[in-house]
Design a protein around this motif. Structure first.
Motif, PDB file in Angstrom:
ATOM      1  N   GLU A   1       0.812  -1.203   0.000  1.00  0.00           N
ATOM      2  CA  GLU A   1       0.000   0.000   0.000  1.00  0.00           C
ATOM      3  C   GLU A   1       0.851   1.261   0.000  1.00  0.00           C
ATOM      4  O   GLU A   1       0.405   2.294  -0.458  1.00  0.00           O
ATOM      5  CB  GLU A   1      -0.917   0.020   1.225  1.00  0.00           C
ATOM      6  N   VAL A   2       2.060   1.178   0.528  1.00  0.00           N
ATOM      7  CA  VAL A   2       2.903   2.368   0.648  1.00  0.00           C
ATOM      8  C   VAL A   2       4.176   2.236  -0.188  1.00  0.00           C
ATOM      9  O   VAL A   2       4.444   3.061  -1.050  1.00  0.00           O
ATOM     10  CB  VAL A   2       3.261   2.640   2.133  1.00  0.00           C
ATOM     11  N   ALA A   3       4.955   1.197   0.085  1.00  0.00           N
ATOM     12  CA  ALA A   3       6.284   1.107  -0.519  1.00  0.00           C
ATOM     13  C   ALA A   3       6.238   0.944  -2.037  1.00  0.00           C
ATOM     14  O   ALA A   3       6.942   1.657  -2.758  1.00  0.00           O
ATOM     15  CB  ALA A   3       7.063  -0.049   0.110  1.00  0.00           C
ATOM     16  N   ALA A   4       5.422   0.016  -2.537  1.00  0.00           N
ATOM     17  CA  ALA A   4       5.394  -0.222  -3.992  1.00  0.00           C
ATOM     18  C   ALA A   4       4.981   1.032  -4.763  1.00  0.00           C
ATOM     19  O   ALA A   4       5.657   1.407  -5.726  1.00  0.00           O
ATOM     20  CB  ALA A   4       4.495  -1.408  -4.317  1.00  0.00           C
ATOM     21  N   PRO A   5       3.890   1.728  -4.380  1.00  0.00           N
ATOM     22  CA  PRO A   5       3.543   2.949  -5.107  1.00  0.00           C
ATOM     23  C   PRO A   5       4.607   4.042  -4.969  1.00  0.00           C
ATOM     24  O   PRO A   5       4.851   4.793  -5.921  1.00  0.00           O
ATOM     25  CB  PRO A   5       2.228   3.394  -4.464  1.00  0.00           C
ATOM     26  N   ALA A   6       5.242   4.136  -3.802  1.00  0.00           N
ATOM     27  CA  ALA A   6       6.279   5.163  -3.614  1.00  0.00           C
ATOM     28  C   ALA A   6       7.475   4.899  -4.512  1.00  0.00           C
ATOM     29  O   ALA A   6       8.052   5.830  -5.087  1.00  0.00           O
ATOM     30  CB  ALA A   6       6.717   5.210  -2.147  1.00  0.00           C
ATOM     31  N   LEU A   7       7.841   3.639  -4.652  1.00  0.00           N
ATOM     32  CA  LEU A   7       8.939   3.299  -5.555  1.00  0.00           C
ATOM     33  C   LEU A   7       8.554   3.583  -7.000  1.00  0.00           C
ATOM     34  O   LEU A   7       9.325   4.181  -7.755  1.00  0.00           O
ATOM     35  CB  LEU A   7       9.321   1.823  -5.383  1.00  0.00           C
ATOM     36  N   LYS A   8       7.362   3.166  -7.387  1.00  0.00           N
ATOM     37  CA  LYS A   8       6.902   3.380  -8.761  1.00  0.00           C
ATOM     38  C   LYS A   8       6.860   4.868  -9.100  1.00  0.00           C
ATOM     39  O   LYS A   8       7.249   5.274 -10.204  1.00  0.00           O
ATOM     40  CB  LYS A   8       5.525   2.757  -8.966  1.00  0.00           C
ATOM     41  N   PHE A  16      10.560  -7.557  -3.175  1.00  0.00           N
ATOM     42  CA  PHE A  16       9.875  -7.811  -1.917  1.00  0.00           C
ATOM     43  C   PHE A  16       9.956  -9.299  -1.605  1.00  0.00           C
ATOM     44  O   PHE A  16       9.736 -10.128  -2.483  1.00  0.00           O
ATOM     45  CB  PHE A  16       8.414  -7.368  -2.012  1.00  0.00           C
ATOM     46  N   CYS A  17      10.258  -9.629  -0.375  1.00  0.00           N
ATOM     47  CA  CYS A  17      10.412 -11.019   0.031  1.00  0.00           C
ATOM     48  C   CYS A  17       9.312 -11.350   1.033  1.00  0.00           C
ATOM     49  O   CYS A  17       9.143 -10.647   2.023  1.00  0.00           O
ATOM     50  CB  CYS A  17      11.794 -11.230   0.620  1.00  0.00           C
ATOM     51  N   VAL A  18       8.551 -12.415   0.748  1.00  0.00           N
ATOM     52  CA  VAL A  18       7.352 -12.716   1.527  1.00  0.00           C
ATOM     53  C   VAL A  18       7.414 -14.108   2.135  1.00  0.00           C
ATOM     54  O   VAL A  18       7.795 -15.068   1.469  1.00  0.00           O
ATOM     55  CB  VAL A  18       6.083 -12.573   0.665  1.00  0.00           C
ATOM     56  N   PRO A  19       7.040 -14.240   3.424  1.00  0.00           N
ATOM     57  CA  PRO A  19       6.925 -15.564   4.032  1.00  0.00           C
ATOM     58  C   PRO A  19       5.641 -16.220   3.535  1.00  0.00           C
ATOM     59  O   PRO A  19       4.537 -15.816   3.902  1.00  0.00           O
ATOM     60  CB  PRO A  19       6.885 -15.264   5.537  1.00  0.00           C
ATOM     61  N   THR A  20       5.764 -17.191   2.665  1.00  0.00           N
ATOM     62  CA  THR A  20       4.626 -17.712   1.911  1.00  0.00           C
ATOM     63  C   THR A  20       3.525 -18.310   2.770  1.00  0.00           C
ATOM     64  O   THR A  20       2.363 -18.293   2.386  1.00  0.00           O
ATOM     65  CB  THR A  20       5.097 -18.744   0.875  1.00  0.00           C
ATOM     66  N   GLY A  21       3.853 -18.824   3.934  1.00  0.00           N
ATOM     67  CA  GLY A  21       2.847 -19.414   4.805  1.00  0.00           C
ATOM     68  C   GLY A  21       2.035 -18.411   5.584  1.00  0.00           C
ATOM     69  O   GLY A  21       1.074 -18.771   6.264  1.00  0.00           O
ATOM     70  N   LEU A  22       2.405 -17.142   5.488  1.00  0.00           N
ATOM     71  CA  LEU A  22       1.717 -16.092   6.241  1.00  0.00           C
ATOM     72  C   LEU A  22       0.968 -15.131   5.336  1.00  0.00           C
ATOM     73  O   LEU A  22       0.553 -14.057   5.770  1.00  0.00           O
ATOM     74  CB  LEU A  22       2.726 -15.326   7.102  1.00  0.00           C
ATOM     75  N   MET A  23       0.767 -15.503   4.078  1.00  0.00           N
ATOM     76  CA  MET A  23       0.181 -14.589   3.105  1.00  0.00           C
ATOM     77  C   MET A  23      -1.343 -14.681   3.000  1.00  0.00           C
ATOM     78  O   MET A  23      -1.972 -13.808   2.447  1.00  0.00           O
ATOM     79  CB  MET A  23       0.795 -14.838   1.725  1.00  0.00           C
ATOM     80  N   ASP A  24      -1.937 -15.739   3.515  1.00  0.00           N
ATOM     81  CA  ASP A  24      -3.385 -15.921   3.425  1.00  0.00           C
ATOM     82  C   ASP A  24      -4.034 -15.445   4.717  1.00  0.00           C
ATOM     83  O   ASP A  24      -3.883 -16.080   5.761  1.00  0.00           O
ATOM     84  CB  ASP A  24      -3.714 -17.394   3.175  1.00  0.00           C
ATOM     85  N   PRO A  25      -4.766 -14.323   4.681  1.00  0.00           N
ATOM     86  CA  PRO A  25      -5.380 -13.804   5.907  1.00  0.00           C
ATOM     87  C   PRO A  25      -6.316 -14.790   6.596  1.00  0.00           C
ATOM     88  O   PRO A  25      -6.461 -14.763   7.816  1.00  0.00           O
ATOM     89  CB  PRO A  25      -6.151 -12.569   5.432  1.00  0.00           C
ATOM     90  N   ASP A  49      -1.171  -9.834   1.081  1.00  0.00           N
ATOM     91  CA  ASP A  49      -1.756 -11.123   0.743  1.00  0.00           C
ATOM     92  C   ASP A  49      -1.366 -11.442  -0.707  1.00  0.00           C
ATOM     93  O   ASP A  49      -0.672 -10.671  -1.366  1.00  0.00           O
ATOM     94  CB  ASP A  49      -3.273 -11.140   0.979  1.00  0.00           C
ATOM     95  N   TRP A  50      -1.806 -12.593  -1.184  1.00  0.00           N
ATOM     96  CA  TRP A  50      -1.397 -13.019  -2.522  1.00  0.00           C
ATOM     97  C   TRP A  50      -1.921 -12.104  -3.619  1.00  0.00           C
ATOM     98  O   TRP A  50      -1.254 -11.919  -4.644  1.00  0.00           O
ATOM     99  CB  TRP A  50      -1.792 -14.474  -2.770  1.00  0.00           C
ATOM    100  N   ASP A  51      -3.087 -11.501  -3.446  1.00  0.00           N
ATOM    101  CA  ASP A  51      -3.578 -10.542  -4.443  1.00  0.00           C
ATOM    102  C   ASP A  51      -2.633  -9.354  -4.541  1.00  0.00           C
ATOM    103  O   ASP A  51      -2.342  -8.864  -5.638  1.00  0.00           O
ATOM    104  CB  ASP A  51      -4.996 -10.065  -4.099  1.00  0.00           C
ATOM    105  N   MET A  57       3.701  -7.747  -8.801  1.00  0.00           N
ATOM    106  CA  MET A  57       4.480  -8.379  -9.878  1.00  0.00           C
ATOM    107  C   MET A  57       4.026  -7.854 -11.241  1.00  0.00           C
ATOM    108  O   MET A  57       4.868  -7.588 -12.107  1.00  0.00           O
ATOM    109  CB  MET A  57       4.351  -9.893  -9.786  1.00  0.00           C
ATOM    110  N   ALA A  58       2.738  -7.693 -11.433  1.00  0.00           N
ATOM    111  CA  ALA A  58       2.218  -7.157 -12.696  1.00  0.00           C
ATOM    112  C   ALA A  58       2.678  -5.723 -12.914  1.00  0.00           C
ATOM    113  O   ALA A  58       2.785  -5.270 -14.053  1.00  0.00           O
ATOM    114  CB  ALA A  58       0.690  -7.241 -12.711  1.00  0.00           C
ATOM    115  N   ASP A  59       2.972  -5.028 -11.814  1.00  0.00           N
ATOM    116  CA  ASP A  59       3.403  -3.633 -11.879  1.00  0.00           C
ATOM    117  C   ASP A  59       4.921  -3.495 -12.003  1.00  0.00           C
ATOM    118  O   ASP A  59       5.455  -2.405 -11.930  1.00  0.00           O
ATOM    119  CB  ASP A  59       2.905  -2.888 -10.633  1.00  0.00           C
TER     120      ASP A  59
END
Length: 190
Positions: A1-8, A16-25, A49-51, A57-59
């Protein structure tokens, strides 16, 4: 919500590195240690989350697995828990591929903590170790230190620098969240 748009907005992409087991709310259950380790105490639901990952990634941003449960693989190896190391790497890769439809090129260990055994296991899963040199900016971060750091690197002939941002503690120079979006934006602008 913050970092990706600020970088763009600045014409940059991020990794970005994500702990895959913690991505599903719906299934996310952080332990107290995980919440403390990821600076999320009181904000345990404030994870992507995964969305979010697919949109980033699409961005044009890069996203990689960061173990499955955000655990220290070198510590697991030192405790002779090789099966747990293998499970964290395999589940990280498998979950990432299932959710994104892409094979990750890199795998990032929490705290960049690794050892030769862990590195070999990551490579056995057809990924490279995501690692970088970490320069703490002294005992207490002060505006201007990043400019000085980059100026020294440029004078030394460096053509490319990646900066790993996890928040910088004014007290220790280590990792902690930024106090505000404005502070983060100031860091990026510097």
């Amino acid at each position: 919500e913050v970092a990706a748009p600020a970088l763009k907005a600045r014409g940059w992409s991020g990794a970005f590195c994500v702990p895959t087991g913690l991505m599903d709310p719906a299934t996310r259950k952080l332990t107290k240690t995980q919440a403390e380790d990821m600076c999320l105490v009181g904000h345990e639901d404030n994870l992507m989350d995964w969305d979010d990952v697919r949109r980033m990634m699409a961005d044009g941003h890069e996203v990689y697995p960061h173990t499955h449960d955000h655990v220290d693989l070198a510590e697991l190896f030192a405790a002779d828990k090789k099966e747990a190391v293998e499970k964290q790497i395999a589940l990280g890769r498998e979950t990432f591929e299932k959710e994104t439809g892409q094979s990750p090129a890199f795998f990032c260990t929490p705290h960049y903590s690794t050892c030769s055994y862990v590195n070999r296991r990551i490579r056995a899963h057809r990924m490279e170790v995501f690692n970088c040199g970490r320069a703490n900016f002294g005992g207490a971060y002060q505006k201007g230190q990043i400019t000085e750091f980059l100026t020294r690197r440029k004078k030394a002939g460096w053509l490319h620098v990646d900066i790993s941002v996890h928040g910088i503690s004014r007290e220790t120079g280590g990792w902690e969240p930024f106090d505000s979006e404005e502070e983060f934006f100031g860091f990026l602008d510097e």
